[in-house]
Design a protein around this motif. Structure first.
Motif, PDB file in Angstrom:
ATOM      1  N   LEU A 130       0.828  -1.190   0.000  1.00  0.00           N
ATOM      2  CA  LEU A 130       0.000   0.000   0.000  1.00  0.00           C
ATOM      3  C   LEU A 130       0.872   1.254   0.000  1.00  0.00           C
ATOM      4  CD1 LEU A 130      -2.769  -0.948   2.597  1.00  0.00           C
ATOM      5  CD2 LEU A 130      -2.969  -0.880   0.100  1.00  0.00           C
ATOM      6  N   TYR A 131       0.288   2.360  -0.425  1.00  0.00           N
ATOM      7  CA  TYR A 131       1.003   3.629  -0.501  1.00  0.00           C
ATOM      8  C   TYR A 131       1.601   3.989   0.857  1.00  0.00           C
ATOM      9  CZ  TYR A 131       2.086   8.504  -1.336  1.00  0.00           C
ATOM     10  OH  TYR A 131       2.745   9.707  -1.469  1.00  0.00           O
ATOM     11  N   GLY A 132       2.871   4.424   0.830  1.00  0.00           N
ATOM     12  CA  GLY A 132       3.544   4.884   2.037  1.00  0.00           C
ATOM     13  C   GLY A 132       4.302   3.819   2.793  1.00  0.00           C
ATOM     14  N   VAL A 133       4.189   2.554   2.369  1.00  0.00           N
ATOM     15  CA  VAL A 133       4.917   1.463   3.011  1.00  0.00           C
ATOM     16  C   VAL A 133       6.055   1.045   2.084  1.00  0.00           C
ATOM     17  CG1 VAL A 133       4.767  -0.841   4.030  1.00  0.00           C
ATOM     18  CG2 VAL A 133       2.759   0.674   4.054  1.00  0.00           C
ATOM     19  N   HIS A 134       7.291   1.008   2.575  1.00  0.00           N
ATOM     20  CA  HIS A 134       8.385   0.639   1.680  1.00  0.00           C
ATOM     21  C   HIS A 134       8.778  -0.826   1.876  1.00  0.00           C
ATOM     22  CE1 HIS A 134      11.925   0.408   4.352  1.00  0.00           C
ATOM     23  NE2 HIS A 134      11.484   1.462   4.985  1.00  0.00           N
ATOM     24  N   GLY A 165     -12.103  20.853   0.696  1.00  0.00           N
ATOM     25  CA  GLY A 165     -12.120  20.557  -0.733  1.00  0.00           C
ATOM     26  C   GLY A 165     -11.235  19.399  -1.143  1.00  0.00           C
ATOM     27  N   LYS A 166     -11.465  18.937  -2.364  1.00  0.00           N
ATOM     28  CA  LYS A 166     -10.721  17.808  -2.923  1.00  0.00           C
ATOM     29  C   LYS A 166      -9.509  18.322  -3.703  1.00  0.00           C
ATOM     30  CE  LYS A 166     -13.039  14.568  -5.136  1.00  0.00           C
ATOM     31  NZ  LYS A 166     -13.729  13.829  -6.231  1.00  0.00           N
ATOM     32  N   PRO A 167      -8.307  17.836  -3.417  1.00  0.00           N
ATOM     33  CA  PRO A 167      -7.140  18.287  -4.175  1.00  0.00           C
ATOM     34  C   PRO A 167      -7.131  17.700  -5.577  1.00  0.00           C
ATOM     35  CG  PRO A 167      -6.500  16.537  -2.676  1.00  0.00           C
ATOM     36  CD  PRO A 167      -7.947  16.854  -2.374  1.00  0.00           C
ATOM     37  N   ALA A 168      -6.467  18.366  -6.488  1.00  0.00           N
ATOM     38  CA  ALA A 168      -6.309  17.834  -7.840  1.00  0.00           C
ATOM     39  C   ALA A 168      -5.552  16.517  -7.769  1.00  0.00           C
ATOM     40  CB  ALA A 168      -5.555  18.842  -8.700  1.00  0.00           C
ATOM     41  N   GLY A 169      -5.993  15.554  -8.545  1.00  0.00           N
ATOM     42  CA  GLY A 169      -5.329  14.254  -8.546  1.00  0.00           C
ATOM     43  C   GLY A 169      -5.577  13.436  -7.299  1.00  0.00           C
ATOM     44  N   TYR A 170      -6.637  13.746  -6.598  1.00  0.00           N
ATOM     45  CA  TYR A 170      -6.969  13.020  -5.366  1.00  0.00           C
ATOM     46  C   TYR A 170      -7.061  11.516  -5.622  1.00  0.00           C
ATOM     47  CZ  TYR A 170     -10.000  11.154  -1.647  1.00  0.00           C
ATOM     48  OH  TYR A 170     -10.549  10.406  -0.646  1.00  0.00           O
ATOM     49  N   ASP A 171      -6.389  10.728  -4.783  1.00  0.00           N
ATOM     50  CA  ASP A 171      -6.389   9.273  -4.907  1.00  0.00           C
ATOM     51  C   ASP A 171      -6.665   8.659  -3.543  1.00  0.00           C
ATOM     52  OD1 ASP A 171      -6.024   6.609  -5.396  1.00  0.00           O
ATOM     53  OD2 ASP A 171      -3.902   6.760  -5.932  1.00  0.00           O
ATOM     54  N   PRO A 172      -7.858   8.147  -3.323  1.00  0.00           N
ATOM     55  CA  PRO A 172      -8.176   7.570  -2.006  1.00  0.00           C
ATOM     56  C   PRO A 172      -7.299   6.381  -1.633  1.00  0.00           C
ATOM     57  CG  PRO A 172      -9.891   7.039  -3.604  1.00  0.00           C
ATOM     58  CD  PRO A 172      -9.000   8.044  -4.254  1.00  0.00           C
ATOM     59  N   GLN A 173      -6.635   5.780  -2.619  1.00  0.00           N
ATOM     60  CA  GLN A 173      -5.764   4.650  -2.322  1.00  0.00           C
ATOM     61  C   GLN A 173      -4.576   5.066  -1.450  1.00  0.00           C
ATOM     62  OE1 GLN A 173      -6.828   1.751  -2.995  1.00  0.00           O
ATOM     63  NE2 GLN A 173      -5.085   0.494  -2.360  1.00  0.00           N
ATOM     64  N   ARG A 174      -4.247   6.349  -1.480  1.00  0.00           N
ATOM     65  CA  ARG A 174      -3.181   6.845  -0.608  1.00  0.00           C
ATOM     66  C   ARG A 174      -3.511   6.618   0.864  1.00  0.00           C
ATOM     67  NH1 ARG A 174      -0.605  12.749  -2.077  1.00  0.00           N
ATOM     68  NH2 ARG A 174       1.335  11.907  -2.924  1.00  0.00           N
ATOM     69  N   VAL A 199       0.985  19.297   0.364  1.00  0.00           N
ATOM     70  CA  VAL A 199      -0.340  19.940   0.372  1.00  0.00           C
ATOM     71  C   VAL A 199      -1.395  18.946  -0.113  1.00  0.00           C
ATOM     72  CG1 VAL A 199      -1.793  21.733  -0.648  1.00  0.00           C
ATOM     73  CG2 VAL A 199       0.536  22.286   0.096  1.00  0.00           C
ATOM     74  N   ASP A 200      -1.113  18.318  -1.254  1.00  0.00           N
ATOM     75  CA  ASP A 200      -2.082  17.379  -1.820  1.00  0.00           C
ATOM     76  C   ASP A 200      -2.332  16.200  -0.887  1.00  0.00           C
ATOM     77  OD1 ASP A 200      -2.294  18.993  -4.039  1.00  0.00           O
ATOM     78  OD2 ASP A 200      -0.984  17.768  -5.296  1.00  0.00           O
ATOM     79  N   TYR A 201      -1.277  15.736  -0.237  1.00  0.00           N
ATOM     80  CA  TYR A 201      -1.417  14.588   0.658  1.00  0.00           C
ATOM     81  C   TYR A 201      -2.277  14.934   1.866  1.00  0.00           C
ATOM     82  CZ  TYR A 201      -0.219  10.742   3.783  1.00  0.00           C
ATOM     83  OH  TYR A 201      -0.293   9.676   4.640  1.00  0.00           O
ATOM     84  N   VAL A 202      -1.965  16.047   2.526  1.00  0.00           N
ATOM     85  CA  VAL A 202      -2.699  16.399   3.745  1.00  0.00           C
ATOM     86  C   VAL A 202      -4.116  16.856   3.407  1.00  0.00           C
ATOM     87  CG1 VAL A 202      -2.717  17.852   5.799  1.00  0.00           C
ATOM     88  CG2 VAL A 202      -0.542  16.964   4.931  1.00  0.00           C
ATOM     89  N   LYS A 203      -4.265  17.612   2.331  1.00  0.00           N
ATOM     90  CA  LYS A 203      -5.606  18.025   1.920  1.00  0.00           C
ATOM     91  C   LYS A 203      -6.430  16.799   1.526  1.00  0.00           C
ATOM     92  CE  LYS A 203      -6.085  21.882  -0.322  1.00  0.00           C
ATOM     93  NZ  LYS A 203      -6.098  22.935  -1.375  1.00  0.00           N
ATOM     94  N   GLY A 204      -5.799  15.869   0.822  1.00  0.00           N
ATOM     95  CA  GLY A 204      -6.489  14.630   0.454  1.00  0.00           C
ATOM     96  C   GLY A 204      -6.881  13.813   1.660  1.00  0.00           C
ATOM     97  N   GLN A 248     -13.366  13.207   5.761  1.00  0.00           N
ATOM     98  CA  GLN A 248     -14.626  13.940   5.833  1.00  0.00           C
ATOM     99  C   GLN A 248     -15.693  13.389   4.892  1.00  0.00           C
ATOM    100  OE1 GLN A 248     -13.605  18.080   5.110  1.00  0.00           O
ATOM    101  NE2 GLN A 248     -13.422  18.501   7.301  1.00  0.00           N
ATOM    102  N   ASN A 249     -15.278  12.650   3.824  1.00  0.00           N
ATOM    103  CA  ASN A 249     -16.220  12.337   2.765  1.00  0.00           C
ATOM    104  C   ASN A 249     -16.300  10.887   2.329  1.00  0.00           C
ATOM    105  OD1 ASN A 249     -17.150  15.190   1.751  1.00  0.00           O
ATOM    106  ND2 ASN A 249     -14.920  15.344   1.957  1.00  0.00           N
ATOM    107  N   ASP A 250     -15.286  10.082   2.589  1.00  0.00           N
ATOM    108  CA  ASP A 250     -15.299   8.741   2.014  1.00  0.00           C
ATOM    109  C   ASP A 250     -16.458   7.920   2.597  1.00  0.00           C
ATOM    110  OD1 ASP A 250     -14.539   5.844   1.547  1.00  0.00           O
ATOM    111  OD2 ASP A 250     -12.910   6.863   0.484  1.00  0.00           O
ATOM    112  N   PRO A 251     -17.364   7.432   1.748  1.00  0.00           N
ATOM    113  CA  PRO A 251     -18.558   6.737   2.254  1.00  0.00           C
ATOM    114  C   PRO A 251     -18.248   5.397   2.925  1.00  0.00           C
ATOM    115  CG  PRO A 251     -18.431   6.591  -0.138  1.00  0.00           C
ATOM    116  CD  PRO A 251     -17.374   7.558   0.281  1.00  0.00           C
ATOM    117  N   ARG A 252     -17.048   4.866   2.723  1.00  0.00           N
ATOM    118  CA  ARG A 252     -16.697   3.594   3.354  1.00  0.00           C
ATOM    119  C   ARG A 252     -16.379   3.756   4.840  1.00  0.00           C
ATOM    120  NH1 ARG A 252     -11.733   2.003  -0.175  1.00  0.00           N
ATOM    121  NH2 ARG A 252     -11.402   4.245   0.169  1.00  0.00           N
TER     122      ARG A 252
END
Length: 552
Positions: free
Chosen positions: A245-249, A283-292, A354-359, A365-369
């Motif tokens: 998953l994203y962020g794990v090396h 708000g949603k950042p450009a290129g928002y990826d919930p997989q992050r 910015v994109d990471y923290v905003k995302g 706040q919004n993910d229905p899961r």
């Protein structure tokens, strides 16, 4: 005390672009609070000074979102730094400062009750340590203007002219050359010291290098901000072949206590509000990826959601939210290249944060899961209409917890923090925990694990004058009060905004006294420096019982 709160400070003091030369006794590069106190002190001592700020706003983290001041013991802070926090107190003592709530409502919300106050009293001087960014900026601007300090905004360092061991001048990207007798690098990143050819370190030293125990790779001690439940790190749970998953090396963290070039995580100190009339959607950042944030989703599914629990009430229905728990606003592993990077690369890393923290905020706040309770808890908060107007109300300052650290005449280490040795030439006190945020996230026994977090309390201890000085053979007219000479773990204790203010004032005092005495910074008699520091009410010895040590 009523303050005028400008959007862009001191515009009339901005230099006109074009090739020309300006000459001062002291040239200060960087816009941190240390730069402000250094500049004011130089003017108080009747020397000409210029403050060159590469950004468009003054104050670094103090005006960029860090309103909940981190300091282990407030009694360790004196001089101009204490004056600043006194002025914060005076500002909020005025009823006109309270717009979104009353002072009494804030005190109750902050847990102080109507009869208490979030102040500290030291030798009869009342201070306040929580504040709005715009108030902090207005105060710093006012302090500079009162001292008649010329401020050059938006001037980024381009080149340094060095003659032998002396810096003769620096030139900015707009073509202005600033000549000086003494220079002060007051940046978080150590940009001037690096351009001047001064030795520095990025990352973590091995424990063996300076006889430490909390430096280098830390897996055993990394207990806080750790996963409380076992969380599968693979894209398809239970299948390592599906990828991480994203962020794990994929690699191992390294040998315990060994050095590396990894840097503790950066984030933003989020100035948010729940006041309906002042609240804006994140708000949603450009290129928002919930997989992050899939690892966070699984952690929440396991029953843990503490990502926004380090939430300190600020005046006027605002808050300062910092990283908390195993998965929060720290963008672990995304900043390793920042310290040495050029402007374009730093901008890319900044935008990614910015994109990471905003995302992250959009996700929680919004993910229905996610459970409704999680979305409701996070959904209470929004950006502030009356903060950061020229950055879409987003906190301006990336929290650069450490970058370059000078290797100078004296290296502050864990042994100083533990009082195993004592610097005999103090110019201020450190008072915060030996503290490091997490540095990496890896896989151990099929689960995600964080590495690098350290939190060990200290009593206030002296910070050596020599830790502000480069090695004599490298530079003899440069002082470094922010990216000072310190190991990673000792810097984690020193790197607090009030301490930087203290060290900035002390650095300027040394610079002026060396000029007055026609000597080098390295040959300045410490007794003379100490005499002036004491006269300016700097705190150089810890003579009262230690107070509560906080962790941020």
């Amino acid at each position: 005390m009523k303050l005028v709160l400008p959007l862009l400070p001191l515009l009339l003091h901005c230099a006109t672009p074009g090739r020309h030369t300006e000459t001062y006794d002291i040239v200060i590069y960087g816009g941190t609070p240390a730069a402000v106190t250094a500049a004011i002190q130089a003017r108080r001592m009747n020397r000409s000074v210029v403050l060159i700020q590469p950004e468009r706003h003054l104050g670094g983290l103090t005006t960029g979102g860090l309103g909940a001041t981190d300091i282990g013991n407030k009694g360790a802070v004196g001089g101009l730094a204490r004056t600043f926090y006194e002025r914060i107190h005076a500002h909020y003592a005025d009823a006109a400062a309270w717009v979104q709530e009353s002072r009494e409502e804030f005190l109750t919300r902050a847990g102080h009750g109507k009869s208490a106050d979030p102040i500290a009293v030291h030798t009869g001087r009342q201070t306040m340590w929580t504040f709005e960014p715009r108030v902090a900026e207005a105060l710093l601007v006012d302090m500079l203007e009162t001292a008649h300090v010329p401020l050059r905004l938006g001037e980024q360092l381009a080149t340094v002219d060095k003659q032998g061991t002396r810096i003769a001048s620096l030139t900015t990207s707009t073509g202005i050359t600033f000549r000086g007798a003494q220079f002060i690098d007051a940046t978080y990143e150590g940009d001037l010291l690096a351009a001047a050819g001064v030795s520095y370190h990025v990352g973590r030293e091995a424990n063996a290098q300076y006889g430490e125990t909390l430096n280098g790779v830390q897996t055993t001690n990394a207990r806080n901000h750790q996963f409380k439940n076992k969380i599968d790190p693979y894209v398809i749970p239970g299948q390592p072949g599906s990828g991480l998953l994203y962020g794990v090396h994929a690699g191992q963290p390294g040998e315990e206590g060994s050095g590396d070039d990894r840097v503790q995580a950066y984030n933003f100190r989020m100035t948010l509000t729940d006041a309906p009339g002042n609240r804006l959607p994140i708000g949603k950042p450009a290129g928002y990826d919930p997989q992050r944030y899939e690892l966070l989703r699984r952690y929440i599914d396991s029953g843990i959601f503490d990502a926004i629990d380090l939430n300190t009430p600020m005046p006027n229905r605002k808050t300062d939210i910092n990283n908390k728990g195993a998965f929060s606003s720290d963008h672990i592993g995304a900043n390793y290249d920042f310290a040495r990077a050029d402007a374009a690369t730093r901008e890319r890393i900044y935008r990614d944060h910015v994109d990471y923290v905003k995302g992250l905020w959009y996700f929680i706040q919004n993910d229905p899961r996610l459970p409704a309770a999680v979305r409701e808890k996070a959904g209470r908060w929004g950006l502030c209409k009356d903060e950061f107007a020229d950055s879409e109300h987003w906190p301006r300052a990336l929290y650069v917890r450490e970058a370059r650290r000078m290797v100078g005449e004296y290296v502050m280490t864990e042994n100083d923090c533990r009082a195993n040795r004592k610097a005999e030439d103090p110019v201020g006190l450190g008072a915060y925990n030996m503290y490091s945020h997490n540095v990496q996230r890896y896989v151990k026994e099929g689960a995600a694990v964080n590495e690098g977090n350290i939190e060990v309390p200290v009593r206030p201890y002296p910070i050596s004058y020599r830790s502000l000085l480069p090695k004599r053979a490298e530079a003899t007219n440069l002082l470094v009060p922010v990216a000072l000479s310190s190991t990673h773990i000792a810097y984690g204790s020193i790197r607090m905004e009030p301490v930087f203010m203290v060290l900035g004032q002390s650095a300027a005092t040394a610079a002026v006294l060396a000029l007055d005495g026609k000597t080098t910074l390295h040959d300045l008699p410490y007794g003379k420096l100490r005499e002036r520091l004491v006269a300016d009410q700097q705190v150089l010895e810890w003579l009262v019982p230690a107070g509560v040590v906080h962790a941020r």
